[in-house]
Design a protein around this motif. Structure first.
Motif, short mmCIF file in Angstrom:
data_model
loop_
_atom_site.label_atom_id
_atom_site.label_comp_id
_atom_site.label_asym_id
_atom_site.label_seq_id
_atom_site.Cartn_x
_atom_site.Cartn_y
_atom_site.Cartn_z
N GLY A 64 0.80 -1.23 0.00
CA GLY A 64 0.00 0.00 0.00
C GLY A 64 0.83 1.27 0.00
N PRO A 65 1.75 1.44 0.95
CA PRO A 65 2.58 2.64 0.95
C PRO A 65 3.48 2.76 -0.29
CG PRO A 65 2.61 1.62 3.11
CD PRO A 65 1.91 0.66 2.17
N LEU A 66 3.95 1.63 -0.81
CA LEU A 66 4.78 1.66 -2.02
C LEU A 66 3.97 2.20 -3.20
CD1 LEU A 66 7.29 1.03 -3.70
CD2 LEU A 66 6.50 -1.37 -3.81
N LEU A 67 2.78 1.67 -3.39
CA LEU A 67 1.93 2.15 -4.48
C LEU A 67 1.57 3.62 -4.30
CD1 LEU A 67 -0.48 -0.81 -5.10
CD2 LEU A 67 0.71 0.48 -6.86
N GLN A 68 1.20 4.01 -3.10
CA GLN A 68 0.84 5.39 -2.85
C GLN A 68 2.02 6.31 -3.15
OE1 GLN A 68 -1.54 6.23 0.56
NE2 GLN A 68 -1.01 8.39 0.57
N ASP A 69 3.22 5.91 -2.75
CA ASP A 69 4.41 6.70 -3.01
C ASP A 69 4.64 6.86 -4.51
OD1 ASP A 69 6.94 8.03 -2.27
OD2 ASP A 69 7.87 6.23 -3.14
N LEU A 70 4.48 5.77 -5.28
CA LEU A 70 4.67 5.85 -6.73
C LEU A 70 3.66 6.80 -7.37
CD1 LEU A 70 5.36 2.08 -7.49
CD2 LEU A 70 7.00 3.98 -7.65
N VAL A 71 2.40 6.69 -6.97
CA VAL A 71 1.36 7.55 -7.54
C VAL A 71 1.60 9.00 -7.14
CG1 VAL A 71 -1.12 8.07 -7.52
CG2 VAL A 71 -0.35 5.70 -7.72
N GLU A 72 1.91 9.25 -5.87
CA GLU A 72 2.16 10.62 -5.42
C GLU A 72 3.41 11.22 -6.05
OE1 GLU A 72 2.21 10.17 -1.14
OE2 GLU A 72 0.08 10.68 -0.99
N SER A 73 4.38 10.39 -6.40
CA SER A 73 5.61 10.91 -7.01
C SER A 73 5.44 11.19 -8.51
CB SER A 73 6.78 9.95 -6.78
OG SER A 73 6.60 8.77 -7.55
N GLY A 74 4.27 10.87 -9.06
CA GLY A 74 3.98 11.23 -10.45
C GLY A 74 4.12 10.13 -11.46
N VAL A 75 4.35 8.90 -11.04
CA VAL A 75 4.43 7.79 -12.00
C VAL A 75 3.09 7.69 -12.72
CG1 VAL A 75 4.69 5.29 -12.27
CG2 VAL A 75 6.16 6.53 -10.68
N GLU A 77 1.80 10.06 -14.72
CA GLU A 77 1.26 11.37 -15.12
C GLU A 77 1.58 11.69 -16.57
OE1 GLU A 77 2.50 14.30 -12.22
OE2 GLU A 77 0.94 13.67 -10.82
N ALA A 78 2.78 11.39 -17.03
CA ALA A 78 3.15 11.67 -18.42
C ALA A 78 2.31 10.84 -19.40
CB ALA A 78 4.64 11.38 -18.64
N GLU A 79 1.79 9.71 -18.94
CA GLU A 79 0.96 8.85 -19.79
C GLU A 79 -0.53 9.19 -19.70
OE1 GLU A 79 4.81 7.14 -19.12
OE2 GLU A 79 3.32 7.77 -17.65
N GLY A 80 -0.91 10.12 -18.87
CA GLY A 80 -2.31 10.51 -18.77
C GLY A 80 -2.85 10.58 -17.36
N GLY A 81 -2.12 10.06 -16.39
CA GLY A 81 -2.55 10.16 -15.00
C GLY A 81 -3.40 9.00 -14.54
N GLU A 139 5.92 0.22 -14.22
CA GLU A 139 5.48 -0.10 -15.58
C GLU A 139 3.99 -0.42 -15.63
OE1 GLU A 139 7.13 0.36 -18.43
OE2 GLU A 139 8.58 1.26 -17.05
N TRP A 140 3.49 -1.11 -14.62
CA TRP A 140 2.06 -1.44 -14.58
C TRP A 140 1.24 -0.16 -14.51
CZ3 TRP A 140 -2.20 -0.92 -11.42
CH2 TRP A 140 -3.28 -1.77 -11.67
N ILE A 141 1.64 0.77 -13.64
CA ILE A 141 0.93 2.04 -13.51
C ILE A 141 0.96 2.81 -14.83
CG2 ILE A 141 0.95 4.32 -12.39
CD1 ILE A 141 1.99 2.84 -9.84
N LYS A 142 2.12 2.89 -15.46
CA LYS A 142 2.24 3.61 -16.74
C LYS A 142 1.34 2.99 -17.80
CE LYS A 142 6.97 5.18 -15.98
NZ LYS A 142 8.38 5.02 -16.40
N ASN A 143 1.32 1.67 -17.86
CA ASN A 143 0.47 0.99 -18.84
C ASN A 143 -1.00 1.26 -18.57
OD1 ASN A 143 0.14 -0.83 -21.12
ND2 ASN A 143 -0.75 -2.21 -19.62
N GLU A 144 -1.41 1.20 -17.31
CA GLU A 144 -2.80 1.49 -16.98
C GLU A 144 -3.15 2.95 -17.30
OE1 GLU A 144 -5.13 -0.88 -16.06
OE2 GLU A 144 -3.43 -2.16 -16.58
N ALA A 145 -2.21 3.86 -17.04
CA ALA A 145 -2.46 5.29 -17.31
C ALA A 145 -2.68 5.54 -18.80
CB ALA A 145 -1.29 6.13 -16.80
N ARG A 146 -2.07 4.74 -19.65
CA ARG A 146 -2.24 4.91 -21.11
C ARG A 146 -3.65 4.61 -21.58
NH1 ARG A 146 2.83 1.99 -20.97
NH2 ARG A 146 4.49 3.52 -21.16
N ARG A 147 -4.44 3.95 -20.77
CA ARG A 147 -5.81 3.61 -21.16
C ARG A 147 -6.63 4.85 -21.49
NH1 ARG A 147 -7.39 -1.64 -20.01
NH2 ARG A 147 -5.95 -2.77 -18.69
N ARG A 148 -6.58 5.84 -20.60
CA ARG A 148 -7.27 7.12 -20.79
C ARG A 148 -8.74 6.97 -21.20
NH1 ARG A 148 -5.08 11.86 -19.32
NH2 ARG A 148 -6.94 12.47 -20.40
N GLY A 149 -9.44 6.06 -20.57
CA GLY A 149 -10.86 5.89 -20.87
C GLY A 149 -11.12 5.02 -22.07
#
Length: 173
Positions: A64-75, A77-81, A139-149
């Protein structure tokens, strides 16, 4: 030159392009919170990343804290958030609502993304070793962010979306 001759026009903006910002929501303890977060992320066209946890899960307290840290640090965002929250699977209101059964949560921790209101079960992660791997999660977060709806793990723009499924036609294209 005649008055009817077409004059090419350039369109530009002096405003800088704003990068998407990740959102971190409070832990989910009831179905109303969960559905509100789903609607917020759908309306922003950002996937909702959910980590399903319990109070007794020691692995969850690491992931949980690891994921929250990654999201808060901007992982991502460049792919869409992305938006992120934990779902307290053993909360009485979450259990009573049957959210775990609805989304086939069979073990904790489970990482599950929702895009355009739909659970992306093909990319859910239950393997504790992967969930503790920072590079895998990035990488998982970046891939999911690319979905953009677009519900396709970084699929092409203009894919089907929630409005299109509800009302048909070319909504959201």
């Amino acid at each position: 030159m005649t008055a009817s001759a077409a004059v090419p026009r350039l369109h530009f903006s002096s405003s800088p392009k704003v990068q998407a910002r990740n959102q971190v929501y409070d832990p989910v303890r009831n179905s109303d919170q969960f559905y509100t977060y789903q609607l917020l992320s759908s309306s922003a066209r950002t996937p909702l990343l959910t980590l399903w946890t319990t109070s007794w899960c020691s692995t969850c307290r690491v992931v949980g804290p690891l994921l929250q840290d990654l999201v808060e640090s901007g992982v991502g965002e460049a792919e869409g958030g992305v938006a992120y929250c934990t779902v307290e699977f053993d909360s009485p209101d979450v259990m009573a609502a049957g959210l775990g059964l609805t989304y086939m949560i069979r073990s904790v921790p489970t990482l599950l993304s929702f895009d355009a209101g739909e659970a992306q079960t093909e990319t859910q992660v239950r393997d504790a070793a992967l969930l503790a791997d920072r590079r895998f999660l990035e990488e998982w977060i970046k891939n999911e962010a690319r979905r953009r709806g677009n519900r396709g793990g970084g699929g092409p723009p203009g894919g089907p979306n929630l409005l299109g499924r509800l009302f048909g036609g070319s909504w959201g294209r």
